[in-house]
Write a protein that holds these residues in place. Structure first.
Motif, mmCIF file in Angstrom:
data_model
loop_
_atom_site.group_PDB
_atom_site.id
_atom_site.type_symbol
_atom_site.label_atom_id
_atom_site.label_comp_id
_atom_site.label_asym_id
_atom_site.label_seq_id
_atom_site.Cartn_x
_atom_site.Cartn_y
_atom_site.Cartn_z
ATOM 1 N N LEU A 185 5.177 22.766 -34.200
ATOM 2 C CA LEU A 185 5.865 23.979 -33.221
ATOM 3 C C LEU A 185 7.076 23.661 -32.416
ATOM 4 O O LEU A 185 8.070 24.280 -32.417
ATOM 5 C CB LEU A 185 4.729 24.355 -32.399
ATOM 6 N N THR A 186 7.295 22.157 -31.949
ATOM 7 C CA THR A 186 8.128 21.612 -31.348
ATOM 8 C C THR A 186 9.368 21.688 -32.336
ATOM 9 O O THR A 186 10.582 22.125 -31.944
ATOM 10 C CB THR A 186 8.049 20.520 -30.697
ATOM 11 N N PHE A 187 9.221 21.032 -33.529
ATOM 12 C CA PHE A 187 10.197 20.808 -34.458
ATOM 13 C C PHE A 187 10.740 22.111 -35.063
ATOM 14 O O PHE A 187 12.087 22.268 -34.849
ATOM 15 C CB PHE A 187 9.574 19.933 -35.582
ATOM 16 N N VAL A 188 10.140 23.079 -35.240
ATOM 17 C CA VAL A 188 10.635 24.077 -36.143
ATOM 18 C C VAL A 188 11.275 25.155 -34.891
ATOM 19 O O VAL A 188 12.275 25.786 -35.332
ATOM 20 C CB VAL A 188 9.214 24.892 -36.855
ATOM 21 N N SER A 189 10.685 24.881 -33.967
ATOM 22 C CA SER A 189 11.350 25.866 -32.785
ATOM 23 C C SER A 189 12.734 25.325 -32.234
ATOM 24 O O SER A 189 13.792 26.158 -32.145
ATOM 25 C CB SER A 189 10.438 25.919 -31.233
ATOM 26 N N VAL B 118 14.735 23.605 -34.532
ATOM 27 C CA VAL B 118 15.691 24.013 -35.564
ATOM 28 C C VAL B 118 16.049 25.468 -35.590
ATOM 29 O O VAL B 118 17.077 25.808 -36.043
ATOM 30 C CB VAL B 118 14.825 23.738 -37.048
ATOM 31 N N GLU B 119 14.953 26.069 -35.460
ATOM 32 C CA GLU B 119 15.399 27.692 -35.358
ATOM 33 C C GLU B 119 16.491 28.009 -34.174
ATOM 34 O O GLU B 119 16.920 28.887 -34.185
ATOM 35 C CB GLU B 119 14.158 28.599 -35.009
ATOM 36 N N ARG B 120 16.344 26.986 -33.094
ATOM 37 C CA ARG B 120 17.511 27.273 -32.156
ATOM 38 C C ARG B 120 18.807 26.713 -32.326
ATOM 39 O O ARG B 120 19.658 26.585 -31.573
ATOM 40 C CB ARG B 120 16.754 26.953 -30.661
ATOM 41 N N GLY B 121 19.064 26.242 -33.412
ATOM 42 C CA GLY B 121 20.421 25.764 -33.902
ATOM 43 C C GLY B 121 20.448 24.095 -33.589
ATOM 44 O O GLY B 121 21.477 23.552 -34.176
ATOM 45 N N VAL B 122 19.498 23.459 -33.441
ATOM 46 C CA VAL B 122 19.414 21.873 -33.356
ATOM 47 C C VAL B 122 19.253 21.415 -34.718
ATOM 48 O O VAL B 122 18.374 21.896 -35.635
ATOM 49 C CB VAL B 122 18.171 21.416 -32.542
ATOM 50 N N PRO B 123 20.271 20.645 -35.181
ATOM 51 C CA PRO B 123 20.203 19.831 -36.742
ATOM 52 C C PRO B 123 18.854 19.215 -36.821
ATOM 53 O O PRO B 123 18.445 18.731 -35.887
ATOM 54 C CB PRO B 123 21.319 18.657 -36.526
ATOM 55 N N PHE B 124 18.588 19.034 -38.262
ATOM 56 C CA PHE B 124 17.347 18.572 -38.576
ATOM 57 C C PHE B 124 17.012 17.595 -37.982
ATOM 58 O O PHE B 124 15.913 17.001 -37.464
ATOM 59 C CB PHE B 124 17.251 18.758 -40.189
ATOM 60 N N ALA B 125 17.936 16.632 -38.267
ATOM 61 C CA ALA B 125 17.862 15.046 -38.176
ATOM 62 C C ALA B 125 17.540 14.821 -36.462
ATOM 63 O O ALA B 125 16.611 14.232 -36.056
ATOM 64 C CB ALA B 125 18.989 14.175 -38.371
ATOM 65 N N LEU B 126 18.267 15.727 -35.641
ATOM 66 C CA LEU B 126 18.067 15.524 -34.371
ATOM 67 C C LEU B 126 16.917 16.135 -33.594
ATOM 68 O O LEU B 126 16.303 15.607 -32.785
ATOM 69 C CB LEU B 126 19.346 16.190 -33.358
ATOM 70 N N ALA B 127 16.504 17.249 -34.389
ATOM 71 C CA ALA B 127 15.321 17.740 -33.905
ATOM 72 C C ALA B 127 14.017 17.101 -34.320
ATOM 73 O O ALA B 127 13.005 16.881 -33.483
ATOM 74 C CB ALA B 127 15.078 19.032 -34.772
ATOM 75 N N LEU B 128 14.280 16.121 -35.351
ATOM 76 C CA LEU B 128 13.076 15.136 -35.745
ATOM 77 C C LEU B 128 13.109 13.982 -34.752
ATOM 78 O O LEU B 128 12.022 13.598 -34.207
ATOM 79 C CB LEU B 128 13.575 14.575 -37.115
ATOM 80 N N VAL B 129 14.166 13.602 -34.344
ATOM 81 C CA VAL B 129 14.277 12.524 -33.212
ATOM 82 C C VAL B 129 13.655 13.225 -31.816
ATOM 83 O O VAL B 129 12.922 12.162 -31.227
ATOM 84 C CB VAL B 129 15.655 12.039 -33.030
ATOM 85 N N ILE B 130 14.081 14.195 -31.388
ATOM 86 C CA ILE B 130 13.553 14.731 -30.274
ATOM 87 C C ILE B 130 11.935 15.105 -30.361
ATOM 88 O O ILE B 130 11.322 14.518 -29.366
ATOM 89 C CB ILE B 130 14.311 16.354 -29.790
ATOM 90 N N THR B 131 11.575 15.436 -31.274
ATOM 91 C CA THR B 131 10.226 15.584 -31.635
ATOM 92 C C THR B 131 9.270 14.536 -31.486
ATOM 93 O O THR B 131 8.460 14.375 -30.709
ATOM 94 C CB THR B 131 9.756 16.614 -32.822
ATOM 95 N N PHE B 132 9.957 13.455 -32.263
ATOM 96 C CA PHE B 132 9.417 12.038 -32.079
ATOM 97 C C PHE B 132 9.059 11.562 -30.819
ATOM 98 O O PHE B 132 8.138 11.034 -30.383
ATOM 99 C CB PHE B 132 10.128 11.395 -33.251
ATOM 100 N N ALA B 133 10.511 11.754 -29.910
ATOM 101 C CA ALA B 133 10.279 11.320 -28.556
ATOM 102 C C ALA B 133 9.318 12.076 -27.831
ATOM 103 O O ALA B 133 8.712 11.427 -26.759
ATOM 104 C CB ALA B 133 11.667 11.356 -27.893
ATOM 105 N N ALA C 56 1.798 24.464 -25.638
ATOM 106 C CA ALA C 56 2.633 24.954 -26.893
ATOM 107 C C ALA C 56 3.065 26.389 -26.817
ATOM 108 O O ALA C 56 4.104 26.902 -27.174
ATOM 109 C CB ALA C 56 1.985 24.384 -28.023
ATOM 110 N N GLN C 57 1.838 27.346 -26.625
ATOM 111 C CA GLN C 57 1.977 28.567 -26.430
ATOM 112 C C GLN C 57 3.100 29.149 -25.455
ATOM 113 O O GLN C 57 3.986 29.955 -25.424
ATOM 114 C CB GLN C 57 0.779 29.432 -26.414
ATOM 115 N N LEU C 58 2.998 28.265 -24.427
ATOM 116 C CA LEU C 58 3.852 28.811 -23.058
ATOM 117 C C LEU C 58 5.420 28.404 -23.455
ATOM 118 O O LEU C 58 6.013 29.113 -22.978
ATOM 119 C CB LEU C 58 3.260 27.703 -21.929
ATOM 120 N N LEU C 59 5.412 27.214 -24.056
ATOM 121 C CA LEU C 59 6.663 26.826 -24.505
ATOM 122 C C LEU C 59 7.715 27.397 -25.513
ATOM 123 O O LEU C 59 8.883 28.050 -25.257
ATOM 124 C CB LEU C 59 6.883 25.185 -24.566
#
Length: 298
Positions: free
Chosen positions: A53-57, A59-74, A114-117
């Protein structure tokens, strides 16, 4: 047997094996935590949901795929470390049921966070791999299932190298074999536990992306944790190879059962047949195929 369609049988079998790899990914998260701390981490499904849910959210907000992956991993690493430090460390040496209930409560907290965020709507997750079949030797294989199996193989290879050839991995294996001996030689258990929870966060991220791409990112995604339980029963709760083998067996068994004997039960047995297999296996070998046998000393 002259009328038996072996090509169709192989298609069903291979499809089941590839689906079983997806189950194994969830089961590996359980094994990592249980092997080092003896905790059955029922929050693994919620971690999987939170990662997807963090990753797809993002990406839907315009974060590049690779950066979203790194952020979600962190984020998942931070969640794993926080769970170990804030919740489980104060409960060290408590009864297993207490620890299990703590992780059960954590699962609801993570789902609520997750629901709150990110809200409660269903999200589609596109990893760039279409779920279409391709032909190999006359046998149709799902492209997405093959991709998921390849990702799982890379993850297992990474974990194998990490736990076999790094200092952290050697410490993990020492703690898994004997916690008291590990303490005696000066290993820091809290640091090792935190590292393992961080790795469990990575596994939850990979599994969450693959399951989210297949089923859609929704709150029922956390229920895939239930599919890992028969896998753990067959393979053993403390064995990563067991999680892989158990996942393959469960995936193949439930697909074949649905196709070949499902009609005798009115169909739809795929959702529960794995638990029948697990229950039968418990009666034969409770520790699982690769699990350590418990020997009672008189």
């Amino acid at each position: 047997m002259s009328g038996f369609d072996w090509q169709f049988f192989l298609e069903v079998l291979i499809g089941g094996l590839l689906s079983g790899v997806m189950y194994s990914l969830v089961a590996i998260g359980f094994v990592l935590i249980y092997k080092t701390s003896g905790v059955l981490n029922f929050a693994q499904g919620a971690m999987l949901l939170f990662a997807a849910l963090t990753f797809v959210s993002l990406v839907e907000r315009g974060v590049p795929f690779a950066l979203a992956l790194v952020i979600t991993f962190a984020v998942m690493v931070a969640i794993g470390i926080a769970i170990e430090r804030v919740v489980l460390r104060p409960l060290t040496n408590r009864p297993p049921m207490t620890l299990f209930m703590a992780t059960l409560g954590l699962s609801y907290i993570l789902e609520g966070a997750a629901q709150l965020l990110w809200g409660t709507q269903v999200h589609g997750l596109d990893l760039g791999i279409d779920d279409v079949p391709f032909e190999v030797g006359g046998i149709l294989i799902s492209q997405f299932d093959f991709f998921a199996a390849a990702v799982a193989a890379v993850l297992v290879l990474f974990l194998s190298i990490f736990f076999r050839y790094t200092r952290v991995g050697l410490a993990f294996r020492a703690v898994a074999d004997d916690q008291f001996a590990a303490l005696a030689v000066g290993l820091r258990l809290p640091w090792i536990w935190a590292t393992v929870w961080a790795v469990a966060g990575l596994v939850a991220l990979v599994a969450g992306l693959l399951w989210g791409a297949r089923l859609g990112v929704q709150f029922s995604l956390s229920l895939v944790v239930l599919k890992a339980l028969p896998v753990l029963v067959l393979g053993g709760f403390d064995s990563i190879p067991g999680a892989i083998v158990g996942g393959l067996l469960i995936g193949a068994t439930e697909k074949l059962a649905e196709v070949y004997i499902g009609e005798y039960f009115g169909g739809g047995i795929e959702s529960w047949f794995a638990y029948v297999v697990a229950l039968a296996f418990l009666l034969i070998r409770p520790s699982g195929i690769f699990g350590q046998k418990l020997v009672e000393r008189v």
